[in-house]
Write a protein that holds these residues in place. Structure first.
Motif, PDB file in Angstrom:
ATOM      1  N   THR A  85      34.418  40.219  42.856  1.00 55.30           N
ATOM      2  CA  THR A  85      34.403  41.206  41.964  1.00 55.30           C
ATOM      3  C   THR A  85      33.157  40.703  40.559  1.00 55.30           C
ATOM      4  O   THR A  85      33.033  41.072  40.166  1.00 55.30           O
ATOM      5  N   THR A  86      33.345  39.419  41.184  1.00 55.76           N
ATOM      6  CA  THR A  86      32.222  38.882  39.674  1.00 55.76           C
ATOM      7  C   THR A  86      33.035  37.991  38.201  1.00 55.76           C
ATOM      8  O   THR A  86      33.734  39.382  37.429  1.00 55.76           O
TER       9      THR A  86
ATOM     10  N   SER B 131      45.132  41.509  29.832  1.00 61.04           N
ATOM     11  CA  SER B 131      44.579  41.033  31.565  1.00 61.04           C
ATOM     12  C   SER B 131      43.822  42.272  32.542  1.00 61.04           C
ATOM     13  O   SER B 131      44.669  43.293  32.358  1.00 61.04           O
ATOM     14  N   LEU B 132      43.120  41.818  33.089  1.00 54.77           N
ATOM     15  CA  LEU B 132      42.817  43.105  34.188  1.00 54.77           C
ATOM     16  C   LEU B 132      42.246  42.028  35.759  1.00 54.77           C
ATOM     17  O   LEU B 132      41.807  41.551  35.353  1.00 54.77           O
ATOM     18  N   GLU B 133      43.425  42.519  36.431  1.00 48.11           N
ATOM     19  CA  GLU B 133      42.715  41.798  37.722  1.00 48.11           C
ATOM     20  C   GLU B 133      41.793  42.574  38.617  1.00 48.11           C
ATOM     21  O   GLU B 133      41.802  43.781  38.637  1.00 48.11           O
ATOM     22  N   THR B 134      40.162  42.512  38.546  1.00 53.77           N
ATOM     23  CA  THR B 134      39.733  43.442  39.668  1.00 53.77           C
ATOM     24  C   THR B 134      39.878  42.727  40.575  1.00 53.77           C
ATOM     25  O   THR B 134      39.806  41.334  40.968  1.00 53.77           O
ATOM     26  N   VAL B 135      39.863  43.794  42.159  1.00 54.40           N
ATOM     27  CA  VAL B 135      40.164  43.228  43.913  1.00 54.40           C
ATOM     28  C   VAL B 135      38.675  43.961  44.075  1.00 54.40           C
ATOM     29  O   VAL B 135      38.691  45.271  44.162  1.00 54.40           O
ATOM     30  N   SER B 136      38.635  43.286  44.618  1.00 58.37           N
ATOM     31  CA  SER B 136      36.649  42.594  45.919  1.00 58.37           C
ATOM     32  C   SER B 136      36.878  44.251  46.779  1.00 58.37           C
ATOM     33  O   SER B 136      38.461  44.279  46.522  1.00 58.37           O
ATOM     34  N   LEU B 137      35.822  44.186  47.361  1.00 56.30           N
ATOM     35  CA  LEU B 137      35.929  44.593  49.618  1.00 56.30           C
ATOM     36  C   LEU B 137      37.060  44.255  49.861  1.00 56.30           C
ATOM     37  O   LEU B 137      37.753  44.536  50.997  1.00 56.30           O
ATOM     38  N   ARG B 138      36.560  43.036  49.357  1.00 60.00           N
ATOM     39  CA  ARG B 138      37.962  41.786  50.928  1.00 60.00           C
ATOM     40  C   ARG B 138      38.807  41.862  50.190  1.00 60.00           C
ATOM     41  O   ARG B 138      39.364  40.809  51.266  1.00 60.00           O
TER      42      ARG B 138
END
Length: 344
Positions: A257-258, A280-287
């Motif tokens: 997610t960078t 806090s924010l957990e970003t979740v990628s396409l993978r």
């Protein structure tokens, strides 16, 4: 007999984004600071970036980090970030990978538990906190650059797509931030190619009508990045999660997610009054790989509300290798490289 040179590398990945760490084979670069060394490399020796990101050695989806001497005596090492679009002054995933590589290679000695040290990026000093258990680097938390929202809820007409609502935040580079669902995306891996095509069209349309200037750095170049935002889910008090995808170059959606994309998203959430310091924010990628951004402080500066933040993620070592550069290879161009190669 042809000229040959060798580079020593550690290949790593954080969230799926591969960073190739150069730890040997490059002669000392001119420059009083890491930023000065980066500018010399960019202006006088761009052949290194091109060699390691283009065929036959690399691909545009990779990044390269060159370990260099720091100018700050309180830092353990300097590093120069190279990507297909150029020389960013900071990158979260590259910092996570570089810190992990330095620890795993023994260039920074490991200490069990939580270990703190500083590195020097072109942007300046970066505080690192490594979590080490049984000798394994389980996570790296690094400072993100101070981030802020430049433009909120503007619109642009994009050929073939229509009106797109976007915001722009700075977090080490300018990011366009758009709602993925409004463009018909669920942020799953099968959409990767369409996401890249859509993002390219939106970025080009914004660039055609607008330029952006940092309130202290001034002109930092045209808008390079776009961050697709999924719905936000609250997972605990002051803790949130969202699917995300970051576009960095024509055809390229980052596998992670960078870090800077996550920092930009935090700045927007703060601007919209959705979060406060400590969130806090957990970003979740396409993978389904993840970074976690945390707001450590908020302050007002000039005409911007600036968000101080950290990014936490994990990197893995893929390979320790030595590559051979042959001057007779027709796919190798040494014109902007030979003078910085270490002949020894």
């Amino acid at each position: 007999m042809s000229d040959t040179y060798k580079l020593r590398l550690i290949d790593t990945h954080a969230g799926g984004d591969v960073s190739r760490i150069v730890i040997g084979g490059i002669a000392p670069l001119p420059g009083a600071t890491v930023r000065g060394q980066m500018e010399y490399l960019r202006d006088q020796a761009d052949g290194l970036r091109r060699l390691l990101l283009e065929e036959p050695y690399g691909i545009p989806e990779m990044s390269v980090d060159l370990i260099v001497p720091p100018s700050d005596p309180e830092t353990r090492a300097g590093y120069i970030i190279m990507e297909v679009m150029g020389y960013p002054i900071y990158s979260g995933s590259n910092t996570i990978c570089t810190a992990t590589a330095l620890l795993e290679a023994g260039l920074v000695a490991k200490a069990e538990g939580r270990q703190r040290f500083m590195l020097e990026a072109p942007a300046g000093r970066v505080q690192i906190e490594a979590e080490i258990r049984a000798g394994v680097v389980e996570s790296i938390t690094c400072e993100g650059l101070p981030s802020y929202v430049d433009t909120h809820q503007a619109s642009v007409d994009v050929p073939g797509i229509g009106e797109v609502i976007y915001s722009v935040a700075y977090s080490g580079g300018f990011y366009a931030l758009v709602d993925a669902a409004s463009l018909g995306f669920a942020l799953v891996r099968e959409e990767e190619r369409r996401l890249a095509e859509c993002a390219h069209a939106v970025v080009e349309a914004i660039r055609a009508g607008h330029s952006f200037s940092h309130y202290t750095l001034g002109d930092v170049g045209p808008l390079p990045f776009l961050h697709f935002m999924g719905p936000v889910e609250k997972i605990a008090d002051q803790a949130y999660r969202s699917r995300s995808a970051t576009y960095v170059h024509p055809g390229v959606i980052c596998r992670s997610t960078t870090g800077t994309g996550t920092s930009a998203r935090l700045a927007l959430m703060r601007h919209e009054g959705l979060v406060e310091a400590g969130a806090s924010l957990e970003t979740v990628s396409l993978r389904d790989t993840r970074f976690t951004g945390t707001i450590t402080a908020c302050r007002r500066e000039a005409h911007a509300e600036v968000v101080e933040n950290t990014i936490t993620g994990r990197a893995f070592v893929l390979a320790h290798s030595e590559i051979v550069i042959n001057a007779d290879d027709p796919l190798v161009d040494l014109r902007q490289l030979r003078h910085v190669l270490d002949a020894g």
